[in-house]
Write a protein that holds these residues in place. Structure first.
Motif, PDB file in Angstrom:
ATOM      1  N   GLY A 186       0.827  -1.200   0.000  1.00 44.93           N
ATOM      2  CA  GLY A 186       0.000   0.000   0.000  1.00 44.93           C
ATOM      3  C   GLY A 186       0.865   1.255   0.000  1.00 44.93           C
ATOM      4  O   GLY A 186       2.093   1.197   0.135  1.00 44.93           O
ATOM      5  N   GLY A 187       0.223   2.400  -0.170  1.00 44.89           N
ATOM      6  CA  GLY A 187       0.939   3.668  -0.121  1.00 44.89           C
ATOM      7  C   GLY A 187       1.289   4.058   1.299  1.00 44.89           C
ATOM      8  O   GLY A 187       0.630   3.637   2.260  1.00 44.89           O
ATOM      9  N   GLY A 188       2.320   4.861   1.460  1.00 44.20           N
ATOM     10  CA  GLY A 188       2.742   5.324   2.768  1.00 44.20           C
ATOM     11  C   GLY A 188       1.972   6.553   3.230  1.00 44.20           C
ATOM     12  O   GLY A 188       0.844   6.795   2.780  1.00 44.20           O
ATOM     13  N   ALA A 189       2.571   7.331   4.122  1.00 49.59           N
ATOM     14  CA  ALA A 189       1.875   8.462   4.742  1.00 49.59           C
ATOM     15  C   ALA A 189       2.742   9.715   4.680  1.00 49.59           C
ATOM     16  O   ALA A 189       3.917   9.677   5.044  1.00 49.59           O
ATOM     17  CB  ALA A 189       1.524   8.139   6.193  1.00 49.59           C
ATOM     18  N   ILE A 190       2.134  10.815   4.236  1.00 47.61           N
ATOM     19  CA  ILE A 190       2.811  12.110   4.144  1.00 47.61           C
ATOM     20  C   ILE A 190       1.995  13.127   4.913  1.00 47.61           C
ATOM     21  O   ILE A 190       0.780  13.239   4.728  1.00 47.61           O
ATOM     22  CB  ILE A 190       2.962  12.567   2.677  1.00 47.61           C
ATOM     23  N   ARG A 191       2.672  13.881   5.770  1.00 51.86           N
ATOM     24  CA  ARG A 191       2.014  14.977   6.492  1.00 51.86           C
ATOM     25  C   ARG A 191       2.873  16.225   6.367  1.00 51.86           C
ATOM     26  O   ARG A 191       4.067  16.209   6.649  1.00 51.86           O
ATOM     27  CB  ARG A 191       1.836  14.620   7.973  1.00 51.86           C
ATOM     28  N   LEU A 192       2.241  17.313   5.924  1.00 48.66           N
ATOM     29  CA  LEU A 192       2.910  18.603   5.781  1.00 48.66           C
ATOM     30  C   LEU A 192       2.146  19.641   6.583  1.00 48.66           C
ATOM     31  O   LEU A 192       0.965  19.893   6.319  1.00 48.66           O
ATOM     32  CB  LEU A 192       2.963  19.032   4.308  1.00 48.66           C
ATOM     33  N   ASP A 193       2.792  20.241   7.572  1.00 45.59           N
ATOM     34  CA  ASP A 193       2.229  21.364   8.323  1.00 45.59           C
ATOM     35  C   ASP A 193       3.041  22.599   7.952  1.00 45.59           C
ATOM     36  O   ASP A 193       4.219  22.704   8.316  1.00 45.59           O
ATOM     37  CB  ASP A 193       2.321  21.120   9.829  1.00 45.59           C
ATOM     38  N   VAL A 194       2.423  23.520   7.210  1.00 44.38           N
ATOM     39  CA  VAL A 194       3.126  24.681   6.671  1.00 44.38           C
ATOM     40  C   VAL A 194       2.444  25.938   7.185  1.00 44.38           C
ATOM     41  O   VAL A 194       1.279  26.190   6.865  1.00 44.38           O
ATOM     42  CB  VAL A 194       3.129  24.663   5.128  1.00 44.38           C
ATOM     43  N   ALA A 195       3.163  26.726   7.994  1.00 43.02           N
ATOM     44  CA  ALA A 195       2.554  27.924   8.580  1.00 43.02           C
ATOM     45  C   ALA A 195       2.213  28.961   7.513  1.00 43.02           C
ATOM     46  O   ALA A 195       1.205  29.656   7.606  1.00 43.02           O
ATOM     47  CB  ALA A 195       3.483  28.527   9.622  1.00 43.02           C
ATOM     48  N   GLY A 196       3.063  29.087   6.495  1.00 45.37           N
ATOM     49  CA  GLY A 196       2.802  30.003   5.396  1.00 45.37           C
ATOM     50  C   GLY A 196       2.087  29.309   4.263  1.00 45.37           C
ATOM     51  O   GLY A 196       1.401  28.305   4.458  1.00 45.37           O
ATOM     52  N   ALA A 197       2.262  29.824   3.053  1.00 46.46           N
ATOM     53  CA  ALA A 197       1.613  29.249   1.880  1.00 46.46           C
ATOM     54  C   ALA A 197       2.432  28.085   1.338  1.00 46.46           C
ATOM     55  O   ALA A 197       3.657  28.104   1.356  1.00 46.46           O
ATOM     56  CB  ALA A 197       1.428  30.309   0.801  1.00 46.46           C
ATOM     57  N   LEU A 198       1.733  27.084   0.835  1.00 46.84           N
ATOM     58  CA  LEU A 198       2.359  25.973   0.130  1.00 46.84           C
ATOM     59  C   LEU A 198       2.109  26.161  -1.362  1.00 46.84           C
ATOM     60  O   LEU A 198       0.962  26.121  -1.820  1.00 46.84           O
ATOM     61  CB  LEU A 198       1.776  24.644   0.595  1.00 46.84           C
ATOM     62  N   THR A 199       3.182  26.394  -2.115  1.00 45.77           N
ATOM     63  CA  THR A 199       3.093  26.487  -3.569  1.00 45.77           C
ATOM     64  C   THR A 199       3.507  25.141  -4.132  1.00 45.77           C
ATOM     65  O   THR A 199       4.664  24.738  -4.030  1.00 45.77           O
ATOM     66  CB  THR A 199       4.010  27.595  -4.117  1.00 45.77           C
ATOM     67  N   LEU A 200       2.548  24.447  -4.729  1.00 45.24           N
ATOM     68  CA  LEU A 200       2.786  23.085  -5.195  1.00 45.24           C
ATOM     69  C   LEU A 200       2.588  23.007  -6.710  1.00 45.24           C
ATOM     70  O   LEU A 200       1.463  23.033  -7.201  1.00 45.24           O
ATOM     71  CB  LEU A 200       1.837  22.113  -4.493  1.00 45.24           C
ATOM     72  N   ASP A 201       3.694  22.921  -7.422  1.00 44.58           N
ATOM     73  CA  ASP A 201       3.660  22.650  -8.860  1.00 44.58           C
ATOM     74  C   ASP A 201       4.249  21.280  -9.171  1.00 44.58           C
ATOM     75  O   ASP A 201       4.209  20.836 -10.327  1.00 44.58           O
ATOM     76  CB  ASP A 201       4.426  23.738  -9.625  1.00 44.58           C
ATOM     77  N   GLY A 202       4.788  20.626  -8.177  1.00 41.30           N
ATOM     78  CA  GLY A 202       5.306  19.276  -8.319  1.00 41.30           C
ATOM     79  C   GLY A 202       4.262  18.252  -7.921  1.00 41.30           C
ATOM     80  O   GLY A 202       3.055  18.458  -8.089  1.00 41.30           O
ATOM     81  N   VAL A 203       4.725  17.140  -7.329  1.00 35.15           N
ATOM     82  CA  VAL A 203       3.861  15.998  -7.030  1.00 35.15           C
ATOM     83  C   VAL A 203       4.032  15.592  -5.569  1.00 35.15           C
ATOM     84  O   VAL A 203       5.154  15.532  -5.054  1.00 35.15           O
ATOM     85  CB  VAL A 203       4.211  14.801  -7.935  1.00 35.15           C
ATOM     86  N   VAL A 204       2.898  15.296  -4.918  1.00 38.66           N
ATOM     87  CA  VAL A 204       2.889  14.649  -3.610  1.00 38.66           C
ATOM     88  C   VAL A 204       2.198  13.308  -3.814  1.00 38.66           C
ATOM     89  O   VAL A 204       1.010  13.255  -4.130  1.00 38.66           O
ATOM     90  CB  VAL A 204       2.151  15.495  -2.557  1.00 38.66           C
TER      91      VAL A 204
END
Length: 356
Positions: A243-261
């Protein structure tokens, strides 16, 4: 510090140690709900930038020889990965107490950074006090040990996830991937006993994996889903692939995502795993990237379910409309249309804005 206008308390710590506060408040005869907002620990920037040289005998971040001047990063230092070395890095448990100030990866860095954060207290979070800019390379969860199947009993191993907490803004450029693909459970995360073995089940998580009724009890109607819809943390159940794993992102500012999670399950010949989990908390999400927690694709047989994705925006007035990319929590796909085997069910995608 108490703000009567906002009816809120702010407790500030100038300690570089991780600190937990507990309090109870009462206004007159009424007790209200307590809402906690955790901020990153505080540390002064040192003004020192540590370059990754990779000159050590291993790829551990805690090895001083892998860094400029032969000195490993210390609290308040900035991190830079560029063309100086494209050697892979493991941000290991020896760096647990190092709160770095900034983290930058230039397009010239093409290596993979394995973030060895754990569910337990060994190395719970990679803490970055200011900004993160990822313009090259990959961030990766460390693989979990294989689960052990013996005489109908399963020992599950859920040691690692990718958990990063950022005190400023975070940028994930096009071409950059944060991945936990195939890093989840290696067998189904079963909560029922209506099975002979794990060979005939797709993994479940945010939905139910598909199963072969010819090899299961007639009473079996699909294993239970699990994990939180609004704050998922669990890996996806496995099948004949992880199965897939686990990703957690806590970002106080803005998250600019043009890549892949990516928290997808692995592909496989049959009975694939379920998608994992992606939990993002940020002031704003912008960009045109991709967030996935899909079940594993298969050639011509039963597939795992989708996983779980949750995105919570914390700034007043911010909406998910500023993110023009895609989020996916599909079940695995079957590439052979000639074989009518069932697919698992979809997972869940949860989005929360302050106005909700």
């Amino acid at each position: 510090r108490y703000s009567p206008q906002e009816r809120s308390f702010v407790i500030e710590s100038r300690s570089t140690e991780q600190t937990k506060f507990s309090c109870t408040y009462r206004h007159g005869d009424q007790a209200g709900a307590v809402v906690w907002q955790w901020a990153a620990p505080y540390a002064e920037p040192t003004g020192v930038t540590r370059y990754w040289t990779g000159l050590g005998e291993d790829n551990l971040a805690s090895t001083a020889a892998n860094w400029s001047d032969g000195v490993a990063p210390e609290v308040g230092d900035s991190i830079l990965l560029d063309g100086t070395s494209t050697k892979d890095m493991t941000w290991d448990a020896g760096m647990r107490d190092v709160l770095v100030y900034d983290w930058t990866q230039t397009p010239d860095y093409t290596g993979t950074v394995t973030v060895e954060t754990t569910y337990n207290a060994t190395h719970p979070v990679l803490e970055i006090l200011h900004n993160v800019v990822l313009s090259g390379g990959t961030w990766r969860q460390k693989a979990n040990p294989a689960c052990v199947w013996s005489s109908g009993f399963i020992t599950y191993y859920r040691d690692y996830r990718l958990y990063v907490r950022v005190g400023g803004a975070m940028t994930v450029a096009e071409g950059v991937t944060l991945t936990a693909a195939g890093m989840g459970y290696s067998v189904p995360f079963l909560k029922s006993a209506y099975f002979k073995d794990n060979n005939y089940l797709g993994g479940s998580h945010g939905g139910l994996g598909a199963w072969n009724k010819d090899y299961l009890s007639p009473d079996y109607t699909g294993d239970e889903t699990y994990d939180s819809v609004v704050a998922p943390v669990e890996p996806g159940g496995g099948g004949k692939s992880n199965g897939g794993g686990a990703i957690r992102l806590d970002v106080a500012g803005a998250l600019t995502l043009d890549g892949v999670v990516n928290a997808d399950a692995s592909t496989g010949p049959y009975y694939t795993g379920a998608g994992g989990s992606v939990a993002i908390r940020t002031s704003a999400l912008v960009g045109g990237g991709l967030i996935t927690a899909n079940g594993g694709n298969v050639g011509n047989d039963y597939t795992g379910s989708g996983g779980r994705i949750a995105v919570i925006l914390t700034d007043e007035g911010e909406t998910i409309d500023r993110f023009v990319g895609k989020m996916e929590a599909y079940s695995g796909k079957i590439s052979s249309a000639a074989v009518p085997y069932p697919r698992g069910s979809a997972g869940t995608i949860y989005i929360e804005e302050v106005s909700d």
